[in-house]
Motif scaffolding. Structure first.
Motif, mmCIF file in Angstrom:
data_model
loop_
_atom_site.group_PDB
_atom_site.id
_atom_site.type_symbol
_atom_site.label_atom_id
_atom_site.label_comp_id
_atom_site.label_asym_id
_atom_site.label_seq_id
_atom_site.Cartn_x
_atom_site.Cartn_y
_atom_site.Cartn_z
ATOM 1 N N HIS A 162 0.832 -1.189 0.000
ATOM 2 C CA HIS A 162 0.000 0.000 0.000
ATOM 3 C C HIS A 162 0.875 1.251 0.000
ATOM 4 N N THR A 163 0.557 2.186 -0.898
ATOM 5 C CA THR A 163 1.304 3.445 -0.947
ATOM 6 C C THR A 163 1.194 4.192 0.371
ATOM 7 N N PHE A 164 0.033 4.113 1.012
ATOM 8 C CA PHE A 164 -0.166 4.783 2.292
ATOM 9 C C PHE A 164 0.787 4.220 3.342
ATOM 10 N N ARG A 165 0.971 2.905 3.336
ATOM 11 C CA ARG A 165 1.888 2.302 4.309
ATOM 12 C C ARG A 165 3.319 2.745 4.046
ATOM 13 N N LEU A 166 3.710 2.785 2.773
ATOM 14 C CA LEU A 166 5.057 3.245 2.438
ATOM 15 C C LEU A 166 5.271 4.677 2.907
ATOM 16 N N LEU A 167 4.283 5.531 2.682
ATOM 17 C CA LEU A 167 4.389 6.922 3.115
ATOM 18 C C LEU A 167 4.511 7.016 4.622
ATOM 19 N N MET A 168 3.726 6.213 5.346
ATOM 20 C CA MET A 168 3.772 6.258 6.806
ATOM 21 C C MET A 168 5.109 5.742 7.340
ATOM 22 N N VAL A 169 5.634 4.685 6.723
ATOM 23 C CA VAL A 169 6.923 4.140 7.162
ATOM 24 C C VAL A 169 8.010 5.194 7.042
ATOM 25 N N ARG A 170 8.046 5.866 5.909
ATOM 26 C CA ARG A 170 9.085 6.873 5.705
ATOM 27 C C ARG A 170 8.831 8.130 6.535
ATOM 28 N N THR A 171 7.576 8.480 6.733
ATOM 29 C CA THR A 171 7.278 9.651 7.559
ATOM 30 C C THR A 171 7.740 9.433 8.995
ATOM 31 N N VAL A 172 7.434 8.262 9.543
ATOM 32 C CA VAL A 172 7.852 7.961 10.911
ATOM 33 C C VAL A 172 9.375 7.947 11.018
ATOM 34 N N ALA A 173 10.045 7.379 10.010
ATOM 35 C CA ALA A 173 11.509 7.329 10.038
ATOM 36 C C ALA A 173 12.104 8.731 10.009
ATOM 37 N N VAL A 174 11.604 9.578 9.106
ATOM 38 C CA VAL A 174 12.122 10.948 8.997
ATOM 39 C C VAL A 174 11.797 11.746 10.247
ATOM 40 N N LEU A 175 10.571 11.616 10.739
ATOM 41 C CA LEU A 175 10.168 12.365 11.918
ATOM 42 C C LEU A 175 10.989 11.958 13.140
ATOM 43 N N SER A 176 11.239 10.668 13.290
ATOM 44 C CA SER A 176 12.034 10.201 14.430
ATOM 45 C C SER A 176 13.466 10.722 14.363
ATOM 46 N N THR A 177 14.055 10.674 13.165
ATOM 47 C CA THR A 177 15.449 11.104 13.014
ATOM 48 C C THR A 177 15.605 12.593 13.268
ATOM 49 N N THR A 178 14.767 13.401 12.617
ATOM 50 C CA THR A 178 14.891 14.848 12.774
ATOM 51 C C THR A 178 14.504 15.299 14.178
ATOM 52 N N THR A 179 13.537 14.626 14.791
ATOM 53 C CA THR A 179 13.163 14.976 16.161
ATOM 54 C C THR A 179 14.310 14.700 17.120
ATOM 55 N N ALA A 180 15.000 13.565 16.915
ATOM 56 C CA ALA A 180 16.145 13.249 17.774
ATOM 57 C C ALA A 180 17.252 14.296 17.618
ATOM 58 N N LEU A 181 17.545 14.689 16.379
ATOM 59 C CA LEU A 181 18.587 15.689 16.148
ATOM 60 C C LEU A 181 18.186 17.045 16.722
#
Length: 293
Positions: free
Chosen positions: A151-170
């Motif tokens: 599902h495209t929605f799942r792909l978008l959510m996977v990458r959104t969570v990854a980006v959000l987690s990384t930038t939030t940590a930094l």
């Protein structure tokens, strides 16, 4: 060699029915005897030999997982999900280096004057990260994701969570460099969630480029207009502004969940989201197969 393997033993060995201990003896002998290896090939069909070489070539040519992908697999992430995360542009060293440099500049301004630059910049980083991680011309695996059985929605959510987690940590680490401001240095967190969720929710209507551009422009205008009166803390970082950010994040999340099927409906997600005609055809087939299943 003083002896050679019996032809019957070679035939049984090729069929996989030779029992120990004769199996061990034949295998040891084959490793040292070219004549018996040549005789063994006569008992193996040519098609099986070609298939074996093909499997060997495929194994040798298979891409080796990088350090990020290997780490994700080691901590329990599924291999296909780890491959999608490792291919995310916003998780590459160049992007992370740019984020770290931006935060370093913001911290420098905060130490010299006020933390406003950090508070205004940090919420934009995950929004930009998601924008460069999904869509044609930005994501190097976009064509693969369009036709992948996911599902495209799942792909978008996977990458959104990854980006959000990384930038939030930094950004969190950058906030620790401003201890004199206390919890006020974390005022970017709720706006970051609000901007990211609003940008992803609007992606279903406006596409993965126009949506974050409009959200980012709106945030920048809000911060600038609230700073111009010079009447203390800018509105987005007051108690009322933080509550408004939390409300926006909640509403945007609800709207995103409600529009999740649009990501896999086969319709274009905004003008910048259109794939080449061949990929759109394959995506339509994928959608039809999913409906039938």
């Amino acid at each position: 060699m003083s002896w050679h393997a019996d032809d019957g033993d070679l035939r049984d060995y090729a069929r996989g029915v030779l029992a120990a201990p004769r199996l061990w003896s034949v295998e040891t002998h084959l490793a040292a005897c070219a004549d018996c290896r040549a005789a063994l090939s006569a008992h193996i069909p040519t098609a099986e030999i070609n298939a074996g070489w093909a499997r060997l070539d495929a194994e040798l040519d298979a891409p080796r997982p990088g350090p990020v992908e290997s780490l994700l697999i080691r901590v329990g992430v599924a291999d296909h999900t780890a491959r999608l995360l490792a291919a995310t542009p916003a998780l590459r060293r160049s992007w992370l280096g740019a984020v770290a440099l931006t935060l370093l500049l913001a911290v420098g301004v905060g130490l010299a004057a006020s933390p406003l630059m950090l508070l205004a910049t940090a919420p934009l980083l995950p929004l930009v990260g998601v924008a460069v991680s999904f869509g044609p011309g930005l994501d190097p695996t976009y064509e693969m994701s369009v036709v992948a059985p996911m599902h495209t929605f799942r792909l978008l959510m996977v990458r959104t969570v990854a980006v959000l987690s990384t930038t939030t940590a930094l950004s969190g680490l950058a906030s620790l460099a401003l201890p004199s401001y206390g919890l006020a240095a974390l005022g970017w967190l709720l706006p970051a969630l609000a901007l990211t969720s609003a940008g992803v929710a609007l992606t279903a209507r406006l596409g993965p480029v126009l949506a974050p551009v409009l959200v980012g422009a709106g945030w920048t205008a809000l911060v600038v207009l609230s700073v111009l009166p010079a009447s203390g803390t800018p509105l987005p970082f007051t108690a009322a502004g933080q509550c408004a950010a939390a409300a926006v994040a909640t509403v945007a999340t609800v709207l995103l969940v409600a529009a999740r099927d649009r990501f896999d409906s086969g319709r274009p997600l905004g003008p910048s989201f259109r794939a080449p005609r061949s990929l759109r055809f394959l995506r339509s087939l994928r959608f039809a197969a999913r409906r039938l299943s």
